[in-house]
Each structure stands twice: as structure tokens, then as C-alpha cells.
Design a protein around this motif. Structure first.
Motif, PDB file in Angstrom:
ATOM      1  N   THR A 130      42.665  39.283  45.858  1.00 44.99           N
ATOM      2  CA  THR A 130      41.304  39.504  46.341  1.00 44.99           C
ATOM      3  C   THR A 130      40.432  40.076  45.235  1.00 44.99           C
ATOM      4  N   ASP A 131      39.294  39.432  45.018  1.00 43.21           N
ATOM      5  CA  ASP A 131      38.291  39.902  44.053  1.00 43.21           C
ATOM      6  C   ASP A 131      36.944  39.852  44.763  1.00 43.21           C
ATOM      7  N   SER A 132      36.703  40.820  45.643  1.00 42.74           N
ATOM      8  CA  SER A 132      35.516  40.784  46.514  1.00 42.74           C
ATOM      9  C   SER A 132      34.204  40.874  45.753  1.00 42.74           C
ATOM     10  N   ASN A 133      34.162  41.503  44.585  1.00 41.00           N
ATOM     11  CA  ASN A 133      32.907  41.579  43.828  1.00 41.00           C
ATOM     12  C   ASN A 133      32.803  40.491  42.764  1.00 41.00           C
ATOM     13  N   ALA A 134      33.755  39.575  42.729  1.00 43.03           N
ATOM     14  CA  ALA A 134      33.751  38.411  41.827  1.00 43.03           C
ATOM     15  C   ALA A 134      33.537  38.793  40.353  1.00 43.03           C
ATOM     16  N   ASN A 135      34.155  39.893  39.907  1.00 44.60           N
ATOM     17  CA  ASN A 135      34.019  40.298  38.503  1.00 44.60           C
ATOM     18  C   ASN A 135      35.183  39.800  37.633  1.00 44.60           C
ATOM     19  N   GLY A 136      36.092  39.014  38.242  1.00 45.95           N
ATOM     20  CA  GLY A 136      37.214  38.470  37.487  1.00 45.95           C
ATOM     21  C   GLY A 136      38.424  39.376  37.443  1.00 45.95           C
ATOM     22  N   LYS A 181      40.763  41.379  33.154  1.00 44.61           N
ATOM     23  CA  LYS A 181      40.121  40.078  33.386  1.00 44.61           C
ATOM     24  C   LYS A 181      40.851  38.990  32.599  1.00 44.61           C
ATOM     25  N   SER A 214      44.497  31.612  36.748  1.00 44.24           N
ATOM     26  CA  SER A 214      43.589  30.581  37.259  1.00 44.24           C
ATOM     27  C   SER A 214      43.558  29.308  36.422  1.00 44.24           C
TER      28      SER A 214
END
Length: 192
Positions: free
Chosen positions: A75-81, A108, A115
Motif C-alpha cells: 500500500t502506497d496511499s500517498n503515491a510517493n513511491g 523508493k 514494479s
């Protein structure tokens, strides 16, 4: 030559007398020492499995509470990597804001490995370059050497499931023998 023969004869005589009491030629047999049976060590009463041990360590605050979901990226809820659990771990460390930023860059870079398409040479080089630069910056900036001790923990916490570890292992195997250039390494602009 005579000295060697005399020495040899003396040595044989000495060895022949070993084990005898000196009178009557009786052989002394050593008495074995009593054996000591160690008391059984008590088995742990808590953690029956590795999962139980991890949960207990997390509850005690020994290790951070980590994401063990089935997904590679977590989970990366703030999408900062950076995975949320890793973000929270970095925030808990006794480091400055700039040191935390470098650790987040490292996290990161590690998460990026999860990915990429391992069959794509450009993806491999890009992820390796990002990882290499994050490592080199931490190692080369004098005030960042104090945070290098957290790098191994970031690796362990990022690749904390079998699927994540397998992807990291495959990534490293694919890169075996490759090199990365350092001519464009600029740690001052690295945080931009």
C-alpha cells in the motif's frame, strides 16, 4: 649421526615408560570422569510459528509493523513511491529531515525494483541506476554516513515476503556482471 641414534633411543625409552607406574610395569588405567547431563532448555511458550514471532516483535515495538500483503508493491496511499509501512518506519527514525529524505529515496529505489519488468533491459538499468545512486549518495555525503546503518533494514523490510524477496533476487541475478557509470552522480540535486 650418532647423536640422532642416541636421541631416537632415548625417545623410544621414554615412550615405552609412558603408562607404567615405574615399579612392576603395571599399567595405570585412567578413570573416566562422570558425564554431566545438561538440563533441558525450556521451549518458548509464545511464538509457535515465524508469523507469531513477527507479530509478537511488532506488538512489542522491536520491529515496525510491516505490510505482508500478497501484492508486490503493498500500500502506497500517498503515491510517493514508498510503501506506507516503510514511510512510517523512516519517520520513526532519529534522523534529520534531509537524512530522512535520502532514506526515502533509497526506499523508493528499492520499491521500484518490485514494479519493473525483469525481461526489459531498460527497466533493469533504470532501477539499478536509481538504486546505485541512492546508495552512493548515502555513502559519499559526510553527514549521511550516520544513516547508512539503516540501509540493510530498508532492504529487509522492503523485501519482507517471499514474493518480494524472489523478485529482488531475480533482479540481482539479471544484473550479475553489469556496471553503472557514476559520471552524472550529483547528490545535491538528488532530492529534487
Amino acid at each position: 649421526m650418532v647423536k640422532v641414534k642416541m636421541f631416537g633411543a632415548a625417545l623410544l625409552g621414554l615412550l615405552a615408560s609412558c603408562g607404567s607406574s615405574g615399579s612392576g610395569g603395571e599399567v595405570v588405567t585412567p578413570v573416566p570422569s562422570p558425564t554431566v547431563t545438561p538440563s533441558p532448555t525450556p521451549s518458548p511458550t509464545k511464538a509457535a510459528t515465524v508469523e507469531d514471532a513477527l507479530k509478537a516483535a511488532q506488538s512489542a515495538g522491536t520491529i515496525p509493523t510491516l505490510d505482508y500483503s500478497d501484492t508486490l508493491l503493498g500500500t502506497d496511499s500517498n503515491a510517493n513511491g514508498v510503501r506506507d509501512d516503510i514511510d512510517k518506519y523512516i519517520a520513526s527514525l532519529p534522523v534529520s529531515v534531509s537524512e530522512a529524505d535520502f532514506l526515502k529515496r533509497k526506499a523508493k529505489a528499492l520499491n521500484r525494483i518490485l514494479s519493473i519488468d525483469l525481461a526489459n533491459a531498460d527497466d533493469l538499468r533504470g532501477a539499478d541506476s536509481l538504486l546505485f545512486h541512492s546508495t552512493m549518495c548515502i555513502a559519499s555525503v559526510p553527514n549521511l554516513k550516520s544513516i547508512s546503518r539503516y540501509e540493510d533494514q530498508l532492504v529487509a523490510y522492503t523485501f519482507n515476503t517471499r514474493a518480494r524477496f524472489d523478485k529482488y533476487d531475480q533482479f540481482n541475478r539479471r544484473l550479475d556482471g553489469t556496471t553503472i557509470g557514476t559520471e552524472d552522480l550529483d547528490c545535491n540535486s538528488y532530492l529534487r
